[in-house]
Design a protein around this motif. Structure first.
Motif, PDB file in Angstrom:
ATOM      1  N   PHE A  72      -9.252 -27.015  60.892  1.00  0.00           N
ATOM      2  CA  PHE A  72      -8.874 -28.297  60.309  1.00  0.00           C
ATOM      3  C   PHE A  72      -7.924 -28.964  61.286  1.00  0.00           C
ATOM      4  O   PHE A  72      -7.509 -28.373  62.287  1.00  0.00           O
ATOM      5  N   CYS A 126     -10.711 -38.690  50.392  1.00  0.00           N
ATOM      6  CA  CYS A 126     -10.809 -37.351  49.807  1.00  0.00           C
ATOM      7  C   CYS A 126     -10.537 -37.356  48.307  1.00  0.00           C
ATOM      8  O   CYS A 126     -11.077 -36.534  47.574  1.00  0.00           O
ATOM      9  N   PHE A 152     -13.017 -31.805  49.627  1.00  0.00           N
ATOM     10  CA  PHE A 152     -12.628 -31.196  50.893  1.00  0.00           C
ATOM     11  C   PHE A 152     -13.718 -31.323  51.957  1.00  0.00           C
ATOM     12  O   PHE A 152     -13.498 -30.950  53.108  1.00  0.00           O
ATOM     13  N   THR A 153     -14.890 -31.850  51.579  1.00  0.00           N
ATOM     14  CA  THR A 153     -15.937 -32.091  52.575  1.00  0.00           C
ATOM     15  C   THR A 153     -15.918 -33.534  53.073  1.00  0.00           C
ATOM     16  O   THR A 153     -16.739 -33.909  53.907  1.00  0.00           O
ATOM     17  N   GLU A 164      -3.190 -23.677  54.184  1.00  0.00           N
ATOM     18  CA  GLU A 164      -3.250 -24.352  55.475  1.00  0.00           C
ATOM     19  C   GLU A 164      -1.849 -24.599  56.014  1.00  0.00           C
ATOM     20  O   GLU A 164      -1.595 -24.414  57.215  1.00  0.00           O
ATOM     21  N   ASN A 238     -10.526 -20.403  52.389  1.00  0.00           N
ATOM     22  CA  ASN A 238     -10.180 -21.789  52.075  1.00  0.00           C
ATOM     23  C   ASN A 238      -9.729 -21.980  50.625  1.00  0.00           C
ATOM     24  O   ASN A 238     -10.263 -22.828  49.898  1.00  0.00           O
ATOM     25  N   SER A 286     -10.189 -32.444  57.107  1.00  0.00           N
ATOM     26  CA  SER A 286     -11.150 -31.361  57.223  1.00  0.00           C
ATOM     27  C   SER A 286     -12.067 -31.625  58.404  1.00  0.00           C
ATOM     28  O   SER A 286     -12.376 -32.780  58.728  1.00  0.00           O
ATOM     29  N   ILE A 291     -16.715 -26.315  57.312  1.00  0.00           N
ATOM     30  CA  ILE A 291     -16.276 -25.839  56.004  1.00  0.00           C
ATOM     31  C   ILE A 291     -17.262 -24.816  55.455  1.00  0.00           C
ATOM     32  O   ILE A 291     -18.470 -25.039  55.450  1.00  0.00           O
TER      33      ILE A 291
END
Length: 292
Positions: A72, A126, A152-153, A164, A238, A286, A291
């Motif tokens: 990321f 997001c 998150f994509t 993170e 994740n 991201s 992912i």
């Protein structure tokens, strides 16, 4: 200009004090802190650094298991007042300074900033509440914020997850067994209760950690996406934190805090409406092709 030796006023351009003869230039250079020469100049939008993925043990308890993260990117510094005002058109901070971290922003404000910046750069936001991605019309005290979700994509900006944040603070794949982000000497690495002079400071005026992130410990604490709860016991990839809760994670400690509260593992939480002069945020994105 004031002579450091006798206290007399000295006009600009004078190299020597007319009263005592002291060399003003030498005094100024001797008093100038070396750390200011290391200052990072922040632009109008955050500068992101690639964080390579990896596996690490999160937390300090022996029962905390391995966490695996895909790559990321994370902002090099805390979001500054200049950046926040450039995106949002206002500066809510109590301790003003364009290169100081923005503060007095709650969790909802941070999400709104992320989506607003994403849309300005034609990235996919997001965060959404129902079908809405323009979150500026939702009052932070409204219960609708319980319905906010993070995609998150999506390609846009977001807050880091707690995992993170800790992985990045520890140095990612370059991590060492250190108390703070970049080592064990907090005075070199961050502004905290014993050296801050009871205020925030320009971002990037302390040493970066191993992967080039500044102020991960101290200056202002940082909002994360997750609700605060027990850390994972089983290995996870994740993780995004608990599904429900009342308080969101904040990490890193601040100008107000002691050393323990500035460690890479210290955890605390605040209500999403909470605001203070020692709480701000940094942003992530991201890398959608990686992912899991």
């Amino acid at each position: 200009m004031i002579c450091a030796k006798c206290g007399s006023n000295v006009a600009d351009g004078f190299k020597f004090c007319p009263n005592c003869g002291q060399n003003i230039q030498i005094i100024q250079e001797a008093k100038a802190p070396l750390i200011e020469k290391m200052s990072v100049k922040s632009g109008e939008t955050p500068n992101l650094i690639l964080i390579n993925g990896g596996t690490f043990t999160m937390g300090t308890n022996e029962f905390h298991r391995k966490i695996t993260l895909t790559p990321f990117s994370m902002s090099e510094t805390l979001v500054t007042q200049k950046q926040y005002e450039y995106v949002m058109g206002k500066n809510p901070s109590k301790m003003k300074g364009e290169n100081r971290p923005v503060e007095c922003v709650n969790w909802c404000d941070a999400l709104i900033f992320c989506n607003t910046l994403s849309m300005a750069q034609k990235l996919t936001p997001c965060y959404s509440i129902g079908n809405a991605t323009n979150l500026t019309s939702f009052d932070s005290a409204s219960p609708v914020w319980k319905r906010v979700v993070c995609n998150f994509t999506a390609s846009g900006y977001r807050l880091p997850t707690e995992a993170e944040w800790e992985y990045a603070a520890r140095g990612g794949k370059s991590m060492k067994d250190a108390l703070f982000a970049g080592g064990d000497n907090l005075d070199d690495l961050g502004w905290y209760g014993e050296n801050s002079e009871v205020r925030t400071h320009d971002v990037g005026t302390r040493k970066a950690n191993e992967i080039g992130l500044y102020d991960m410990c101290g200056n202002v604490a940082e909002w994360c996406w997750d609700y605060i709860g027990e850390l994972p016991v089983q290995p996870q990839t994740n993780p995004h934190g608990p599904q429900i809760g009342t308080m969101h994670v904040k990490r890193g400690g601040s100008w107000l805090d002691d050393r323990e509260q500035c460690t890479v593992y210290y955890r605390s939480g605040s209500a999403p409406t909470g605001k203070s002069s020692n709480l701000g945020f940094r942003v992530c994105r991201s890398l959608v092709d990686t992912i899991m």
